[in-house]
Design a protein around this motif. Sequence first.
Motif, PDB file in Angstrom:
ATOM      1  N   CYS A  35      25.780  89.009 -34.294  1.00  0.00           N
ATOM      2  CA  CYS A  35      26.869  89.738 -33.649  1.00  0.00           C
ATOM      3  C   CYS A  35      28.213  89.127 -34.029  1.00  0.00           C
ATOM      4  N   ASN A  36      29.194  89.988 -34.227  1.00  0.00           N
ATOM      5  CA  ASN A  36      30.565  89.563 -34.443  1.00  0.00           C
ATOM      6  C   ASN A  36      31.367  90.110 -33.261  1.00  0.00           C
ATOM      7  N   CYS A  37      31.764  89.215 -32.374  1.00  0.00           N
ATOM      8  CA  CYS A  37      32.411  89.602 -31.117  1.00  0.00           C
ATOM      9  C   CYS A  37      33.908  89.810 -31.296  1.00  0.00           C
ATOM     10  N   SER A  38      34.480  90.628 -30.416  1.00  0.00           N
ATOM     11  CA  SER A  38      35.941  90.734 -30.360  1.00  0.00           C
ATOM     12  C   SER A  38      36.482  89.455 -29.720  1.00  0.00           C
ATOM     13  N   SER A  39      37.791  89.337 -29.676  1.00  0.00           N
ATOM     14  CA  SER A  39      38.386  88.097 -29.144  1.00  0.00           C
ATOM     15  C   SER A  39      38.204  87.956 -27.635  1.00  0.00           C
ATOM     16  N   PHE A  40      37.763  89.019 -26.944  1.00  0.00           N
ATOM     17  CA  PHE A  40      37.615  88.973 -25.494  1.00  0.00           C
ATOM     18  C   PHE A  40      36.220  88.538 -25.038  1.00  0.00           C
ATOM     19  N   TRP A  41      35.253  88.481 -25.973  1.00  0.00           N
ATOM     20  CA  TRP A  41      33.860  88.166 -25.631  1.00  0.00           C
ATOM     21  C   TRP A  41      33.306  87.117 -26.571  1.00  0.00           C
ATOM     22  N   LYS A  42      32.263  86.409 -26.134  1.00  0.00           N
ATOM     23  CA  LYS A  42      31.602  85.403 -26.957  1.00  0.00           C
ATOM     24  C   LYS A  42      30.111  85.409 -26.629  1.00  0.00           C
ATOM     25  N   GLY A  43      29.346  84.567 -27.288  1.00  0.00           N
ATOM     26  CA  GLY A  43      27.915  84.462 -27.050  1.00  0.00           C
ATOM     27  C   GLY A  43      27.113  85.155 -28.135  1.00  0.00           C
ATOM     28  N   ALA A  44      25.824  84.891 -28.162  1.00  0.00           N
ATOM     29  CA  ALA A  44      24.949  85.436 -29.200  1.00  0.00           C
ATOM     30  C   ALA A  44      24.966  86.954 -29.218  1.00  0.00           C
ATOM     31  N   GLU A  45      25.117  87.591 -28.062  1.00  0.00           N
ATOM     32  CA  GLU A  45      25.145  89.051 -27.991  1.00  0.00           C
ATOM     33  C   GLU A  45      26.455  89.577 -27.424  1.00  0.00           C
ATOM     34  N   CYS A  46      27.511  88.778 -27.511  1.00  0.00           N
ATOM     35  CA  CYS A  46      28.860  89.164 -27.052  1.00  0.00           C
ATOM     36  C   CYS A  46      28.845  89.594 -25.593  1.00  0.00           C
ATOM     37  N   ASP A  47      28.110  88.864 -24.769  1.00  0.00           N
ATOM     38  CA  ASP A  47      28.009  89.230 -23.351  1.00  0.00           C
ATOM     39  C   ASP A  47      28.591  88.157 -22.430  1.00  0.00           C
ATOM     40  N   GLU A  48      29.287  87.188 -23.011  1.00  0.00           N
ATOM     41  CA  GLU A  48      29.940  86.146 -22.211  1.00  0.00           C
ATOM     42  C   GLU A  48      31.449  86.350 -22.281  1.00  0.00           C
ATOM     43  N   ASP A  49      32.066  86.468 -21.130  1.00  0.00           N
ATOM     44  CA  ASP A  49      33.502  86.702 -21.053  1.00  0.00           C
ATOM     45  C   ASP A  49      34.286  85.474 -21.516  1.00  0.00           C
ATOM     46  N   VAL A  50      35.322  85.708 -22.314  1.00  0.00           N
ATOM     47  CA  VAL A  50      36.251  84.646 -22.704  1.00  0.00           C
ATOM     48  C   VAL A  50      37.327  84.578 -21.628  1.00  0.00           C
ATOM     49  N   ASN A  51      37.622  83.380 -21.151  1.00  0.00           N
ATOM     50  CA  ASN A  51      38.678  83.209 -20.151  1.00  0.00           C
ATOM     51  C   ASN A  51      40.006  83.037 -20.881  1.00  0.00           C
ATOM     52  N   GLU A  52      40.690  84.146 -21.093  1.00  0.00           N
ATOM     53  CA  GLU A  52      41.966  84.121 -21.806  1.00  0.00           C
ATOM     54  C   GLU A  52      43.015  83.315 -21.052  1.00  0.00           C
ATOM     55  N   CYS A  53      42.857  83.203 -19.748  1.00  0.00           N
ATOM     56  CA  CYS A  53      43.828  82.456 -18.938  1.00  0.00           C
ATOM     57  C   CYS A  53      43.739  80.947 -19.180  1.00  0.00           C
ATOM     58  N   ALA A  54      42.649  80.499 -19.778  1.00  0.00           N
ATOM     59  CA  ALA A  54      42.485  79.068 -20.062  1.00  0.00           C
ATOM     60  C   ALA A  54      43.178  78.677 -21.370  1.00  0.00           C
ATOM     61  N   PHE A  55      43.677  79.657 -22.122  1.00  0.00           N
ATOM     62  CA  PHE A  55      44.371  79.352 -23.373  1.00  0.00           C
ATOM     63  C   PHE A  55      45.657  78.594 -23.074  1.00  0.00           C
ATOM     64  N   ASN A  56      46.062  77.772 -24.011  1.00  0.00           N
ATOM     65  CA  ASN A  56      47.297  77.026 -23.868  1.00  0.00           C
ATOM     66  C   ASN A  56      48.187  77.360 -25.045  1.00  0.00           C
ATOM     67  N   PRO A  57      49.279  78.052 -24.869  1.00  0.00           N
ATOM     68  CA  PRO A  57      49.816  78.564 -23.613  1.00  0.00           C
ATOM     69  C   PRO A  57      49.048  79.796 -23.138  1.00  0.00           C
ATOM     70  N   THR A  58      49.185  80.091 -21.866  1.00  0.00           N
ATOM     71  CA  THR A  58      48.523  81.274 -21.308  1.00  0.00           C
ATOM     72  C   THR A  58      49.175  82.521 -21.901  1.00  0.00           C
ATOM     73  N   PRO A  59      48.479  83.644 -21.904  1.00  0.00           N
ATOM     74  CA  PRO A  59      49.060  84.861 -22.479  1.00  0.00           C
ATOM     75  C   PRO A  59      50.171  85.478 -21.636  1.00  0.00           C
ATOM     76  N   CYS A  60      50.323  85.041 -20.396  1.00  0.00           N
ATOM     77  CA  CYS A  60      51.353  85.603 -19.507  1.00  0.00           C
ATOM     78  C   CYS A  60      52.651  84.802 -19.636  1.00  0.00           C
ATOM     79  N   LEU A  61      53.754  85.521 -19.667  1.00  0.00           N
ATOM     80  CA  LEU A  61      55.059  84.894 -19.857  1.00  0.00           C
ATOM     81  C   LEU A  61      55.876  84.921 -18.569  1.00  0.00           C
ATOM     82  N   ASN A  62      56.977  84.228 -18.589  1.00  0.00           N
ATOM     83  CA  ASN A  62      57.973  84.255 -17.501  1.00  0.00           C
ATOM     84  C   ASN A  62      57.379  83.888 -16.150  1.00  0.00           C
ATOM     85  N   PHE A  63      56.574  82.842 -16.129  1.00  0.00           N
ATOM     86  CA  PHE A  63      55.999  82.276 -14.912  1.00  0.00           C
ATOM     87  C   PHE A  63      55.012  83.208 -14.207  1.00  0.00           C
TER      88      PHE A  63
END
Length: 131
Positions: free
Chosen positions: A84-112
């Motif tokens: 499987c080749n997962c999109s950037s939002f999912w991971k795992g052998a069958e793309c069934d594990e959610d990626v926590n985008e909020c754990a990225f540094n920096p977070t995807p949200c701006l302006n506090f």
Amino acid sequence: WKGAECDEDINECVEKEGICKNFGSCINTNGSYSCNCINGTLGVNCEENPDNCQFDVNRVRYPYRCNSTDALATCTDGFNSYSCNCSSFWKGAECDEDVNECAFNPTPCLNFATCENTRGNYKCRCIEGTT
């Protein structure tokens, strides 16, 4: 068979090079041949390689193993295997594990803004005065 009295065996493995498909090996026998298929291939000449990306549940055929949760995932069929080749939002052998985008540094949200992880995506909770 060949020869004046049809008593000489034709080696089909030599005469019909490539008769066994999908990396199968040819075994000459008297008057015939057989193919020894690799794991995951079927048929007299190993010509069938079932699509391992498809799967059945209660006799219902589903097209792809990889995108049960990730609609953008792609599946690559192999010999008795798949990957499987997962999109950037999912991971795992069958793309069934959610990626926590909020754990990225920096977070995807701006302006506090506060980042909220969701299944297959994220939301930004903006502070007052921003959108």
